[in-house]
Design an enzyme around this catalytic site. Structure first.
Site, PDB file in Angstrom:
ATOM      1  N   ASP A 144       0.724  -1.301  -0.193  1.00 23.55           N
ATOM      2  CA  ASP A 144      -0.050  -0.068   0.185  1.00 23.55           C
ATOM      3  C   ASP A 144       0.855   1.334  -0.118  1.00 23.55           C
ATOM      4  O   ASP A 144       1.670   1.326   0.958  1.00 23.55           O
ATOM      5  CB  ASP A 144      -0.865  -0.142   1.251  1.00 23.55           C
ATOM      6  CG  ASP A 144      -2.122   1.066   1.101  1.00 23.55           C
ATOM      7  OD1 ASP A 144      -2.056   1.766   0.195  1.00 23.55           O
ATOM      8  OD2 ASP A 144      -2.875   1.000   1.876  1.00 23.55           O
TER       9      ASP A 144
ATOM     10  N   ASP B  47      -2.673   2.213  -6.299  1.00 23.13           N
ATOM     11  CA  ASP B  47      -1.705   2.129  -5.204  1.00 23.13           C
ATOM     12  C   ASP B  47      -1.660   0.995  -4.104  1.00 23.13           C
ATOM     13  O   ASP B  47      -0.907   1.024  -3.169  1.00 23.13           O
ATOM     14  CB  ASP B  47      -1.717   3.604  -4.573  1.00 23.13           C
ATOM     15  CG  ASP B  47      -2.984   3.720  -3.368  1.00 23.13           C
ATOM     16  OD1 ASP B  47      -3.886   3.106  -3.997  1.00 23.13           O
ATOM     17  OD2 ASP B  47      -3.098   4.351  -2.640  1.00 23.13           O
ATOM     18  N   GLU B  48      -2.444   0.067  -4.465  1.00 18.47           N
ATOM     19  CA  GLU B  48      -2.549  -1.059  -3.517  1.00 18.47           C
ATOM     20  C   GLU B  48      -2.613  -2.385  -4.582  1.00 18.47           C
ATOM     21  O   GLU B  48      -3.209  -2.398  -5.545  1.00 18.47           O
ATOM     22  CB  GLU B  48      -3.782  -0.752  -2.860  1.00 18.47           C
ATOM     23  CG  GLU B  48      -3.886  -1.703  -1.708  1.00 18.47           C
ATOM     24  CD  GLU B  48      -5.108  -1.483  -1.056  1.00 18.47           C
ATOM     25  OE1 GLU B  48      -5.451  -2.327  -0.015  1.00 18.47           O
ATOM     26  OE2 GLU B  48      -6.038  -0.505  -1.186  1.00 18.47           O
TER      27      GLU B  48
END
Length: 487
Positions: free
Chosen positions: A11, A105-106
């Protein structure tokens, strides 16, 4: 459950805001809020400096401004975020063929499937090297969680924030989970959490102690069984490389409530076209059109219509959304509109009615153009009056609009970004990701030497710095240009 912590969850830390700070040296170490810059926008991401003032994601920007008035409030630059995300996902792909992106983003990564980890030591080493590579390639930081399941890996990455790594050893799951609030478990939202609280269950240990039968009685068989298994640390969900999107949608929140029915309909048409653009960009089609309307009193209505077959025809989506709008009362005002398509497929079914309607519209347009041409010919040479026809008066061009955070380039001063605009002026700070904090200059909004530009890379020659990736090693364990002082 695995015997080794070989499921990794990455993350990125405050991703949008961190990318803005990396791109704008003058904002490093200062509060930054990315999101809608209008009075009705919402916060997409807040930097850790802004979070100290209580600003968080999904908060109305108006509230964030009250809590942190001195923060930099910037428009999102998704072109930059996607570019950085692609760099990060490429690094993850070097670790394993099984990468499950959850957002820009993860992502989850199955390290065991990639052959880079089979025990705690090798998993930790892969995680630390990944963090170092992300920093070298993007200039940003990410937090890593390692565990024997997806649920625990995600919990571990939350504990690792910011810029850390946490590994949960298999066999310690129940001891770790016990004191945590029930909301930490996947599938427990506000409603379920409140339902469990009323039943006297506020921690994960409470759920495990209550037992499967009691949770089934409270929540139903599917949810109750799943929640009990997670409460005792069991999560058998695999890392899935490809996650099919279930829908494609777009929505807009308006600065001022819309009352004009014609304007509302035109916005629905515009949103329908944008939705179809996204649909086609993904190479998909959809069978069900969904309209979302949030009214002046914050009540939200959703209407849907299922078509005879999947389509990516903008005319079909516009017409369906228009029909759905007719069933909604908008007299009090509309603050948000959204159009979406669900029931996605990889093929389209030709809609003969839409095709015929399109051909008819084209024919009518041609006919109207012919009539207009004849009328123009008559006006030019006919009537016998011999009076000259006045040439049309060109409409003035609208003044250019500059948004806070927008990338620009000046022919003399180079690359910069918009710090603010208003009263016919735009203020630009001229700096680049690798430069010191730059100077600020102010220009007229219509200055011909100032133009929008593309984002600059956050790190120069990023591809040359990725050599430490585990995948690259053997798989072993006023007037124009008025200058202002820089704050």
């Amino acid at each position: 459950m695995r015997a080794a912590p070989t499921i990794l969850h990455l993350d990125m830390d405050a991703f949008y805001a961190a990318a803005e700070q990396a791109a704008k040296p003058s904002l490093r170490g200062k509060p930054v809020v990315v999101g809608g810059t209008g009075t009705r926008g919402v916060v997409a991401t807040a930097s850790y400096e802004a979070r100290r003032f209580g600003v968080h994601s999904a908060m109305p920007v108006a509230q964030a401004r009250r809590l942190c008035p001195n923060a930099a409030y910037l428009m999102p630059r998704f072109a930059l975020y996607r570019s950085v995300s692609e760099q990060v996902m490429e690094l993850l792909g070097r670790l394993s063929p099984l990468v499950e992106p959850l957002s820009l983003d993860e992502a989850f990564v199955d390290l065991e499937a990639g052959g880079v980890a089979d025990d705690s030591a090798s998993a930790r080493r892969a995680g630390e090297l990944l963090r170092a590579d992300i920093k070298a390639v993007t200039g940003l930081t990410g937090s890593v969680g390692l565990a024997g399941s997806k649920m625990l890996a995600k919990i571990a990455s939350e504990q690792a924030k910011p810029d850390g790594l946490v590994l949960i050893e298999p066999g310690t799951e129940r001891e770790l989970l016990g004191p945590m609030p029930v909301r930490v478990l996947p599938g427990v939202g506000p409603a379920t959490g409140e339902h469990l609280r009323r039943a006297g269950m506020t921690t994960v240990a409470d759920l495990a102690e209550a037992g499967e039968d009691e949770l089934v009685r409270l929540l139903g068989k599917a949810h109750g069984v799943s929640l009990y298994r997670m409460a005792v640390g069991h999560d058998e969900r695999p890392v899935v490389a490809e996650r099919d999107a279930k829908s494609v949608s777009v929505e807009d929140t308006f600065e001022v409530d819309l009352h004009d029915r014609v304007r509302v309909r035109s916005e629905v048409v515009r949103l329908s076209d944008r939705c179809v653009q996204r649909l086609r960009a993904a190479g998909r089609s959809g069978r069900t059109v969904v309209l979302k309307v949030r009214r002046y009193d914050f009540s939200t209505l959703t209407r849907s219509e299922t078509l005879r077959g999947p389509t990516d025809d903008p005319a079909v989506v516009r017409e369906a959304a228009g029909r759905l709008l007719e069933s909604v009362d908008t007299t009090g005002g509309v603050r948000l509109l959204g159009v979406g398509v669900t029931g996605l497929a990889d093929f389209t079914q030709e809609d003969l009615f839409a095709q015929a309607a399109g051909e008819l519209a084209e024919a009518e347009a041609e006919a109207e153009a012919g009539v207009a041409g004849e009328a123009a010919g008559t006006a030019e040479g006919g009537g016998g009056a011999g009076e000259p026809v006045a040439p049309p008066v060109p409409e003035p061009e609208p003044r250019r609009r500059w948004l806070a955070g927008q990338d620009v380039r000046h022919t003399e001063y180079g690359a910069g970004w918009v710090q603010g605009s208003g009263v016919g002026r735009v203020t630009v700070r001229f700096e680049e990701p690798t430069s010191p904090p730059g100077r600020v200059r102010t220009f007229p909004v219509d200055d011909p030497d100032l133009s929008p530009s593309d984002p600059l890379p956050l790190v120069r020659a990023a591809g040359d710095q990725a050599g430490s990736s585990p995948a690259s090693r053997p798989k072993s364990r006023s007037g124009a240009g008025e200058e202002m002082s820089s704050p």
